[in-house]
Design an enzyme around this catalytic site. Structure first.
Site, PDB file in Angstrom:
ATOM      1  N   SER A  15       3.564  -2.461  10.289  1.00  0.00           N
ATOM      2  CA  SER A  15       5.021  -2.542  10.433  1.00  0.00           C
ATOM      3  C   SER A  15       5.612  -3.897  10.015  1.00  0.00           C
ATOM      4  O   SER A  15       6.517  -4.419  10.662  1.00  0.00           O
ATOM      5  CB  SER A  15       5.443  -2.175  11.858  1.00  0.00           C
ATOM      6  N   ASN A  45       0.873  -1.179   0.000  1.00  0.00           N
ATOM      7  CA  ASN A  45       0.000   0.000   0.000  1.00  0.00           C
ATOM      8  C   ASN A  45       0.911   1.230   0.000  1.00  0.00           C
ATOM      9  O   ASN A  45       1.515   1.557   1.021  1.00  0.00           O
ATOM     10  CB  ASN A  45      -0.881  -0.061   1.260  1.00  0.00           C
ATOM     11  N   TRP A  46       0.984   1.890  -1.129  1.00  0.00           N
ATOM     12  CA  TRP A  46       1.921   3.018  -1.252  1.00  0.00           C
ATOM     13  C   TRP A  46       1.362   4.304  -0.642  1.00  0.00           C
ATOM     14  O   TRP A  46       2.050   5.315  -0.576  1.00  0.00           O
ATOM     15  CB  TRP A  46       2.290   3.248  -2.730  1.00  0.00           C
ATOM     16  N   LYS A  47       0.114   4.267  -0.233  1.00  0.00           N
ATOM     17  CA  LYS A  47      -0.518   5.442   0.400  1.00  0.00           C
ATOM     18  C   LYS A  47      -0.264   6.697  -0.436  1.00  0.00           C
ATOM     19  O   LYS A  47      -0.240   6.615  -1.658  1.00  0.00           O
ATOM     20  CB  LYS A  47      -0.012   5.595   1.840  1.00  0.00           C
ATOM     21  N   GLU A 104      -6.597   4.640   8.114  1.00  0.00           N
ATOM     22  CA  GLU A 104      -6.344   6.066   7.842  1.00  0.00           C
ATOM     23  C   GLU A 104      -7.563   6.720   7.198  1.00  0.00           C
ATOM     24  O   GLU A 104      -7.850   7.885   7.427  1.00  0.00           O
ATOM     25  CB  GLU A 104      -5.088   6.214   6.963  1.00  0.00           C
ATOM     26  N   GLU A 160      -5.300  -5.047  10.675  1.00  0.00           N
ATOM     27  CA  GLU A 160      -4.253  -4.048  10.857  1.00  0.00           C
ATOM     28  C   GLU A 160      -4.476  -3.300  12.166  1.00  0.00           C
ATOM     29  O   GLU A 160      -5.226  -2.309  12.207  1.00  0.00           O
ATOM     30  CB  GLU A 160      -4.293  -3.037   9.712  1.00  0.00           C
ATOM     31  N   GLY A 179       2.719   1.958  10.845  1.00  0.00           N
ATOM     32  CA  GLY A 179       3.694   3.040  10.711  1.00  0.00           C
ATOM     33  C   GLY A 179       4.431   3.370  11.999  1.00  0.00           C
ATOM     34  O   GLY A 179       5.099   4.393  12.098  1.00  0.00           O
ATOM     35  N   HIS A 198      -9.389   1.243   5.088  1.00  0.00           N
ATOM     36  CA  HIS A 198      -8.108   1.377   5.785  1.00  0.00           C
ATOM     37  C   HIS A 198      -8.285   2.310   6.990  1.00  0.00           C
ATOM     38  O   HIS A 198      -9.037   3.284   6.924  1.00  0.00           O
ATOM     39  CB  HIS A 198      -7.053   1.936   4.820  1.00  0.00           C
ATOM     40  N   GLY A 257       2.879  -1.190   4.296  1.00  0.00           N
ATOM     41  CA  GLY A 257       2.915   0.229   3.967  1.00  0.00           C
ATOM     42  C   GLY A 257       4.344   0.674   3.709  1.00  0.00           C
ATOM     43  O   GLY A 257       4.892   0.489   2.622  1.00  0.00           O
ATOM     44  N   GLY A 258       4.965   1.242   4.737  1.00  0.00           N
ATOM     45  CA  GLY A 258       6.310   1.827   4.613  1.00  0.00           C
ATOM     46  C   GLY A 258       7.320   0.937   3.898  1.00  0.00           C
ATOM     47  O   GLY A 258       8.053   1.393   3.009  1.00  0.00           O
TER      48      GLY A 258
HETATM   49  P1  PGA Z   1       2.969   0.076   7.680  1.00  0.00           P
HETATM   50  O1  PGA Z   1       1.512   0.311   7.095  1.00  0.00           O
HETATM   51  O2  PGA Z   1       3.506  -1.174   7.058  1.00  0.00           O
HETATM   52  O3  PGA Z   1       3.759   1.309   7.278  1.00  0.00           O
HETATM   53  O4  PGA Z   1       2.850  -0.061   9.161  1.00  0.00           O
HETATM   54  C1  PGA Z   1       0.628  -0.750   6.910  1.00  0.00           C
HETATM   55  C2  PGA Z   1      -0.672  -0.275   6.333  1.00  0.00           C
HETATM   56  O5  PGA Z   1      -1.149   0.794   6.736  1.00  0.00           O
HETATM   57  O6  PGA Z   1      -1.260  -0.926   5.446  1.00  0.00           O
END
Ligand code: PGA
Length: 252
Positions: A215, A11-13, A99, A169, A175, A97, A236-237
């Site tokens: 993470s 997920n590149w957000k 966020e 999640e 993150g 998600h 994500g990251g």
């Molecule tokens: P993260 O994000 O790997 O940076 O913790 C995961 C996500 O939000 O899908």
């Protein structure tokens, strides 16, 4: 993990402009070309979808969107329809998600509508659920997830849900560098699978992919993937660099 094919999704957000997205996708195609029996997905921003699709075309990587709107078309400034996502080459849609729930008023009700639209269009939804740190500390994890699943999947029938995956999640792990332990994640994944079995049936529950996010990194993916109910990861990251993400894809 029974016969479930793992899904490793990036997920590149809100990262990467068009050319950065193209070059990351191009590198990733080369790095994972030898990977078999793992479904790989990347979800760039909307503006990069069609460009990234050209780069991954014919490879073993699928394209995902980070959101969808349920209306077919019309005066909905800033929204994206299923037809637009299909025409850009998408196969998957990430829905709900944390966020989006936290910053953009996503609710279980809107999640439900988005899943409905996604399934009806032949796209594969990845439903994200998870508890906050406070909810975990006050022992509400299971009740929060129970509500997110029951409301998110309200009024679906069994036949609808074949292509649905669920991403657990925990909000406190996204993150933050704080991954859930493999035991914590397994406990929740097992709870989710049992709930799906109760709400629908055991056949669907044992076929459904339940993936972990929060993470995930090259050095913790293998231990997570060793757990019987963890079928992949939403990253994500660590998905932003092709080299790092490819190590997660090659978790064995
Ligand atoms: P993260 O994000 O790997 O940076 O913790 C995961 C996500 O939000 O899908």
């Amino acid at each position: 993990m029974q016969n479930r094919v793992p899904l490793i999704a990036g997920n590149w957000k809100m990262h990467k402009n068009c050319s950065e997205a193209e070059s990351t996708a191009e590198e990733l195609v080369k790095l994972v070309s030898d990977v078999k029996n793992v479904d790989i997905m990347i979800a760039p921003s909307f503006v990069s979808l069609a460009l990234v699709n050209k780069k991954i075309n014919g490879s073993n990587i699928s394209l995902g969107a980070q959101n969808i709107f349920w209306e077919k078309e019309g005066a909905f400034t800033g929204e994206i329809s299923k037809d637009m996502l299909i025409s850009a080459g998408c196969t998957y849609v990430i829905i709900g998600h944390s966020e989006r729930r936290q910053y953009f008023n996503e609710t279980d009700e809107t999640v439900n509508k988005k899943i409905k639209t996604t399934l009806a269009s032949g796209l594969k939804p990845v439903l994200c659920i998870g508890e906050t740190e406070q909810e975990r500390e006050s022992k509400k994890t299971f009740s929060v997830l129970d509500k997110q699943i029951k409301n998110g999947l309200q009024s679906f029938i069994l036949e609808d849900l074949d292509s649905l995956s669920i991403a657990y999640e925990p909000v406190w792990a996204i993150g933050t560098g704080k991954t859930a332990t493999k035991e914590q994640a397994q406990e929740v994944h097992n709870f989710i699978r049992s709930l799906i079995s109760k709400e629908f049936n055991s056949k669907l529950a044992s076929a459904m992919r339940i993936i972990y996010g929060g993470s995930v990194k090259p050095d913790n993916i293998s231990q997570l993937m060793n757990m019987s109910d963890i079928d992949g990861a939403l990253v994500g990251g660590a998905s932003l660099k092709s080299e790092t993400f490819s190590k997660i894809v090659k978790f064995k």
